[in-house]
Write an enzyme that holds these catalytic residues in place. Sequence first.
Site, PDB file in Angstrom:
ATOM      1  N   CYS A 103      -2.985  -2.954   8.107  1.00 59.01           N
ATOM      2  CA  CYS A 103      -3.445  -1.832   7.000  1.00 59.01           C
ATOM      3  C   CYS A 103      -4.722  -2.151   6.678  1.00 59.01           C
ATOM      4  O   CYS A 103      -5.490  -1.298   6.180  1.00 59.01           O
ATOM      5  CB  CYS A 103      -2.678  -2.089   5.816  1.00 59.01           C
ATOM      6  SG  CYS A 103      -0.636  -1.669   6.133  1.00 59.01           S
ATOM      7  N   HIS A 115      -5.684   0.935   0.259  1.00 61.67           N
ATOM      8  CA  HIS A 115      -4.472   1.062   1.282  1.00 61.67           C
ATOM      9  C   HIS A 115      -3.368   1.945   0.505  1.00 61.67           C
ATOM     10  O   HIS A 115      -3.058   1.557  -0.518  1.00 61.67           O
ATOM     11  CB  HIS A 115      -4.143  -0.242   1.704  1.00 61.67           C
ATOM     12  CG  HIS A 115      -2.898   0.005   2.605  1.00 61.67           C
ATOM     13  ND1 HIS A 115      -2.481   1.121   3.583  1.00 61.67           N
ATOM     14  CD2 HIS A 115      -1.764  -0.814   2.697  1.00 61.67           C
ATOM     15  CE1 HIS A 115      -1.592   0.998   4.104  1.00 61.67           C
ATOM     16  NE2 HIS A 115      -0.922   0.025   3.470  1.00 61.67           N
ATOM     17  N   ASN A 127       3.016   5.686   4.357  1.00 65.00           N
ATOM     18  CA  ASN A 127       2.308   4.635   4.644  1.00 65.00           C
ATOM     19  C   ASN A 127       1.986   4.724   6.100  1.00 65.00           C
ATOM     20  O   ASN A 127       2.720   4.283   6.903  1.00 65.00           O
ATOM     21  CB  ASN A 127       2.918   3.168   4.250  1.00 65.00           C
ATOM     22  CG  ASN A 127       2.105   1.972   4.709  1.00 65.00           C
ATOM     23  OD1 ASN A 127       1.092   2.065   5.292  1.00 65.00           O
ATOM     24  ND2 ASN A 127       2.557   0.767   4.219  1.00 65.00           N
TER      25      ASN A 127
HETATM   26  O1  UT7 Z   1       1.152  -1.486   4.128  1.00 67.89           O
HETATM   27  C1  UT7 Z   1       1.639  -2.865   4.152  1.00 67.89           C
HETATM   28  C2  UT7 Z   1       1.626  -3.329   2.781  1.00 67.89           C
HETATM   29  N1  UT7 Z   1       2.956  -3.040   2.127  1.00 67.89           N
HETATM   30  C3  UT7 Z   1       2.985  -2.871   0.928  1.00 67.89           C
HETATM   31  O2  UT7 Z   1       2.228  -2.905   0.212  1.00 67.89           O
HETATM   32  C4  UT7 Z   1       4.512  -2.583   0.493  1.00 67.89           C
HETATM   33  C5  UT7 Z   1       4.565  -3.294  -1.172  1.00 67.89           C
HETATM   34  N2  UT7 Z   1       5.913  -3.165  -1.322  1.00 67.89           N
HETATM   35  C6  UT7 Z   1       6.640  -1.856  -1.915  1.00 67.89           C
HETATM   36  O3  UT7 Z   1       5.832  -0.872  -1.760  1.00 67.89           O
HETATM   37  C7  UT7 Z   1       7.843  -1.842  -2.527  1.00 67.89           C
HETATM   38  O4  UT7 Z   1       8.260  -3.362  -2.473  1.00 67.89           O
HETATM   39  C8  UT7 Z   1       8.987  -1.223  -1.758  1.00 67.89           C
HETATM   40  C9  UT7 Z   1       8.873   0.247  -1.954  1.00 67.89           C
HETATM   41  C10 UT7 Z   1       9.130  -1.608  -0.357  1.00 67.89           C
HETATM   42  C11 UT7 Z   1      10.425  -1.724  -2.210  1.00 67.89           C
HETATM   43  O5  UT7 Z   1      10.791  -1.102  -3.696  1.00 67.89           O
HETATM   44  P1  UT7 Z   1      10.974  -2.505  -4.814  1.00 67.89           P
HETATM   45  O6  UT7 Z   1      11.030  -1.737  -6.075  1.00 67.89           O
HETATM   46  O7  UT7 Z   1      10.043  -3.676  -4.455  1.00 67.89           O
HETATM   47  O8  UT7 Z   1      12.511  -2.605  -4.264  1.00 67.89           O
HETATM   48  P2  UT7 Z   1      13.193  -4.108  -3.977  1.00 67.89           P
HETATM   49  O9  UT7 Z   1      12.711  -4.289  -2.329  1.00 67.89           O
HETATM   50  O10 UT7 Z   1      13.285  -5.071  -4.684  1.00 67.89           O
HETATM   51  O11 UT7 Z   1      14.612  -3.385  -3.886  1.00 67.89           O
HETATM   52  C12 UT7 Z   1      15.355  -3.147  -5.194  1.00 67.89           C
HETATM   53  C13 UT7 Z   1      16.598  -2.477  -4.702  1.00 67.89           C
HETATM   54  C14 UT7 Z   1      17.510  -3.491  -3.701  1.00 67.89           C
HETATM   55  O12 UT7 Z   1      18.916  -3.112  -3.851  1.00 67.89           O
HETATM   56  P3  UT7 Z   1      19.841  -4.271  -4.923  1.00 67.89           P
HETATM   57  O13 UT7 Z   1      19.551  -5.560  -4.247  1.00 67.89           O
HETATM   58  O14 UT7 Z   1      18.868  -4.419  -6.401  1.00 67.89           O
HETATM   59  O15 UT7 Z   1      20.989  -3.789  -5.183  1.00 67.89           O
HETATM   60  C15 UT7 Z   1      17.362  -2.388  -2.447  1.00 67.89           C
HETATM   61  O16 UT7 Z   1      18.359  -2.643  -1.486  1.00 67.89           O
HETATM   62  O17 UT7 Z   1      16.429  -1.176  -3.925  1.00 67.89           O
HETATM   63  C16 UT7 Z   1      17.263  -1.121  -2.894  1.00 67.89           C
HETATM   64  N3  UT7 Z   1      16.578  -0.351  -1.943  1.00 67.89           N
HETATM   65  C17 UT7 Z   1      16.793   1.167  -1.764  1.00 67.89           C
HETATM   66  N4  UT7 Z   1      17.793   2.009  -2.622  1.00 67.89           N
HETATM   67  C18 UT7 Z   1      17.570   3.003  -2.389  1.00 67.89           C
HETATM   68  C19 UT7 Z   1      15.609  -0.534  -1.032  1.00 67.89           C
HETATM   69  N5  UT7 Z   1      15.327   0.278  -0.446  1.00 67.89           N
HETATM   70  C20 UT7 Z   1      15.786   1.550  -0.885  1.00 67.89           C
HETATM   71  C21 UT7 Z   1      15.856   2.908  -0.561  1.00 67.89           C
HETATM   72  N6  UT7 Z   1      16.895   3.702  -1.341  1.00 67.89           N
HETATM   73  N7  UT7 Z   1      15.201   3.455   0.331  1.00 67.89           N
END
Ligand code: UT7
Length: 326
Positions: A114, A251, A281
């Site tokens: 990225c 980014h 993204n």
């Molecule tokens: O481009 C390269 C650089 N990358 C980035 O900058 C990405 C940075 N990170 C992010 O944008 C975020 O961390 C994400 C959008 C990828 C994820 O969001 P988050 O708020 O960090 O969620 P999380 O991974 O902590 O997951 C929270 C919950 C989990 O469930 P439990 O374990 O709390 O029951 C996940 O399983 O959300 C769940 N989850 C979803 N739920 C509904 C993960 N993906 C989804 C989804 N829909 N698509």
Amino acid sequence: MNSLAKITAHGSYVPEKIMNNQDFEKIVETSDEWIQQRTGIEERRIANEDEYTSDISYKAVLDLQEKYQVDISDVDMIINATLTPDYKTPSVASYVQAKLGLKNAGALDINAACAGFTYGLNIANGLITSGQNKKVLVIGAETLSKITDYTDRGTCILFGDGAGAFLVEYSEDETSFIASSAGSDGDKGHNLYSSELSETMFGEDLENPGYIVQNGRGVYKWAVGNVPKIIEATLNKANYKKEDLSWFAPHSANARMIESICDRSGIERDKALMSLKYYGNTSSATIPLSIDLAVKEQKLKKDDLILMVGFGGGLAYASTLIRWTI
Ligand code: UT7
């Protein structure tokens, strides 16, 4: 005589097929509400099966040519930033060179995920100011849909396909480039990877060969902690303050994350240019796509001060502080 590097044109291309959040509700356990709330993404573009990174890169250059009526026949270097090349070799840039018929152009791909586009711009500035090149095409392009696992809700809702291109030219009297920073926290690379084979990295097993694997939380924490430092370091190099910025083009991975970076850096949120709402993204393409949207929305004016910060896989980053010279 000065050898300065000036951005003179930009273009973009995104595939026609749109996948919106409701489409994801049908294939994984997710919701439009979750996606919008956590990321700000509403839809993304998906390349056709027979549409590759070189195809969309080429079309972004055609758009650049059409918009600005610039002569690119004497382009002497093409830099394609991508992590989704058509092949390991030939490079995407070589394909683009052939498609455009640019007989005198060198061609190379760079992979800084990225951060690829901002690395590419800084390399173009170096090639021109050192006298090696006079006209460089810098392209950020990805077909991430080809390495996305559409059964993994944690990643599939994030990524999209798209391409953006800038033309950087030699100038005697005007530069776009003011200051830059770059670095990498390679020991954190396992937070975001795509491996063709199941292997280990720093003793940790790699999962899901062939597809993108991301520890979203890990990258998020790293980005909100580090990007403000990169912003500060880049501005300090040129003795500028945050208030001097006309625009901030980070980014475009996640709107919540960008808002948090703005708040921690003291940059007004409405100065942040993003492309994620419409395109998701798109890794190396997010920044040129954000710039393209800002131009379409008539936000950018000549001489605006813009700070671009690319960051992601590596975990690598590169910033460039530019004066808008178009
Ligand atoms: O481009 C390269 C650089 N990358 C980035 O900058 C990405 C940075 N990170 C992010 O944008 C975020 O961390 C994400 C959008 C990828 C994820 O969001 P988050 O708020 O960090 O969620 P999380 O991974 O902590 O997951 C929270 C919950 C989990 O469930 P439990 O374990 O709390 O029951 C996940 O399983 O959300 C769940 N989850 C979803 N739920 C509904 C993960 N993906 C989804 C989804 N829909 N698509």
